[in-house]
Design a protein around this motif. Structure first.
Motif, short mmCIF file in Angstrom:
data_model
loop_
_atom_site.label_atom_id
_atom_site.label_comp_id
_atom_site.label_asym_id
_atom_site.label_seq_id
_atom_site.Cartn_x
_atom_site.Cartn_y
_atom_site.Cartn_z
N SER A 1 0.84 -1.20 0.00
CA SER A 1 0.00 0.00 0.00
C SER A 1 0.87 1.24 0.00
CB SER A 1 -0.90 0.03 1.23
OG SER A 1 -1.85 -0.99 1.17
N SER A 2 0.45 2.22 -0.74
CA SER A 2 1.17 3.49 -0.79
C SER A 2 1.07 4.19 0.57
CB SER A 2 0.56 4.38 -1.87
OG SER A 2 1.04 5.70 -1.77
N THR A 3 2.22 4.60 1.07
CA THR A 3 2.25 5.32 2.35
C THR A 3 1.47 6.62 2.27
OG1 THR A 3 4.42 4.37 2.78
CG2 THR A 3 3.78 6.26 4.12
N LEU A 4 1.56 7.30 1.13
CA LEU A 4 0.83 8.56 0.97
C LEU A 4 -0.68 8.33 0.97
CD1 LEU A 4 3.02 10.32 -1.73
CD2 LEU A 4 2.71 11.02 0.64
N ALA A 5 -1.12 7.19 0.44
CA ALA A 5 -2.56 6.89 0.45
C ALA A 5 -3.06 6.68 1.87
CB ALA A 5 -2.84 5.66 -0.41
N VAL A 6 -2.27 5.99 2.67
CA VAL A 6 -2.64 5.77 4.07
C VAL A 6 -2.67 7.10 4.83
CG1 VAL A 6 -1.98 4.63 6.22
CG2 VAL A 6 -1.77 3.41 4.05
N ILE A 7 -1.66 7.93 4.59
CA ILE A 7 -1.62 9.25 5.23
C ILE A 7 -2.83 10.08 4.82
CG2 ILE A 7 -0.36 11.45 5.32
CD1 ILE A 7 2.22 9.79 5.13
N SER A 8 -3.22 10.00 3.55
CA SER A 8 -4.38 10.74 3.07
C SER A 8 -5.64 10.32 3.80
CB SER A 8 -4.54 10.54 1.56
OG SER A 8 -5.72 11.17 1.10
N VAL B 1 -9.11 21.96 9.55
CA VAL B 1 -8.53 22.64 8.39
C VAL B 1 -7.25 21.95 7.93
CG1 VAL B 1 -7.56 24.82 7.58
CG2 VAL B 1 -9.57 24.83 9.04
N ILE B 2 -6.34 21.75 8.84
CA ILE B 2 -5.04 21.17 8.50
C ILE B 2 -5.19 19.74 7.99
CG2 ILE B 2 -2.79 20.49 9.42
CD1 ILE B 2 -3.08 22.87 11.36
N GLY B 3 -6.00 18.95 8.67
CA GLY B 3 -6.20 17.57 8.26
C GLY B 3 -6.80 17.45 6.87
N SER B 4 -7.76 18.31 6.56
CA SER B 4 -8.39 18.27 5.24
C SER B 4 -7.42 18.65 4.13
CB SER B 4 -9.61 19.18 5.22
OG SER B 4 -10.55 18.75 6.16
N ILE B 5 -6.62 19.67 4.37
CA ILE B 5 -5.65 20.10 3.36
C ILE B 5 -4.59 19.01 3.14
CG2 ILE B 5 -3.83 21.78 2.86
CD1 ILE B 5 -5.66 23.87 4.24
N VAL B 6 -4.10 18.43 4.23
CA VAL B 6 -3.12 17.34 4.12
C VAL B 6 -3.73 16.16 3.38
CG1 VAL B 6 -1.79 15.67 5.44
CG2 VAL B 6 -1.78 18.06 6.11
N ALA B 7 -4.99 15.84 3.65
CA ALA B 7 -5.66 14.73 2.97
C ALA B 7 -5.75 14.97 1.47
CB ALA B 7 -7.06 14.51 3.56
N ILE B 8 -6.05 16.19 1.08
CA ILE B 8 -6.19 16.51 -0.34
C ILE B 8 -4.83 16.42 -1.03
CG2 ILE B 8 -6.72 18.37 -1.95
CD1 ILE B 8 -8.94 19.21 0.09
N VAL B 9 -3.83 17.04 -0.44
CA VAL B 9 -2.50 17.05 -1.07
C VAL B 9 -1.92 15.64 -1.17
CG1 VAL B 9 -0.11 17.85 -0.79
CG2 VAL B 9 -2.00 19.43 -0.41
N THR B 10 -1.93 14.91 -0.06
CA THR B 10 -1.34 13.57 -0.09
C THR B 10 -2.18 12.60 -0.91
OG1 THR B 10 -2.39 13.03 2.02
CG2 THR B 10 -0.10 13.81 2.09
N GLY B 11 -3.48 12.82 -1.00
CA GLY B 11 -4.32 11.97 -1.84
C GLY B 11 -3.96 12.10 -3.31
N HIS B 12 -3.76 13.33 -3.76
CA HIS B 12 -3.36 13.54 -5.17
C HIS B 12 -1.96 12.98 -5.43
CE1 HIS B 12 -6.79 15.65 -6.77
NE2 HIS B 12 -6.81 16.44 -5.70
N LEU B 13 -1.05 13.20 -4.48
CA LEU B 13 0.31 12.66 -4.64
C LEU B 13 0.29 11.13 -4.66
CD1 LEU B 13 2.33 15.01 -2.25
CD2 LEU B 13 2.38 14.97 -4.74
N ALA B 14 -0.54 10.52 -3.83
CA ALA B 14 -0.62 9.06 -3.77
C ALA B 14 -1.18 8.50 -5.07
CB ALA B 14 -1.50 8.63 -2.60
#
Length: 96
Positions: free
Chosen positions: A10-17, A30-43
């Motif tokens: 599993s992609s680590t970035l996907a889990v982080i997202s 706010v912070i969690g949602s932004i991190v989820a969006i960024v890491t989701g696209h990167l994953a």
């Protein structure tokens, strides 16, 4: 002989997202949602580049969905508050 099957991880970035998306709904809106969006696209990009070794596209999509939904609700909530208090102040200003 059969070639050994490649193990996909599993992609680590996907889990982080996904984790950040859940945190965006509970502890860090706010912070969690932004991190989820960024890491989701990167994953998702990482998984598309290495589909034979990585999986977790569903995790990334879940994180993206949670992140974008929370951001949309936050924007609607802020607009509601601004319109409510703006209208309230306008009523107070016209009656005084």
């Amino acid at each position: 002989m059969n070639a050994p099957l490649a193990v996909r991880r599993s992609s680590t970035l996907a889990v982080i997202s996904l984790v950040a998306g859940i945190l965006g709904w509970s502890a860090l809106p706010v912070i969690g949602s932004i991190v989820a969006i960024v890491t989701g696209h990167l994953a998702r990009a990482e998984i598309r580049r290495q589909p034979e070794t990585l999986e977790g596209d569903g995790l990334a999509i879940a994180g993206l969905t949670l992140g974008y939904t929370m951001v949309a609700l936050a924007i609607v909530g802020m607009l509601f508050v601004l319109l409510f208090f703006g209208g309230l102040f306008a009523v107070i200003a016209t009656t005084s």
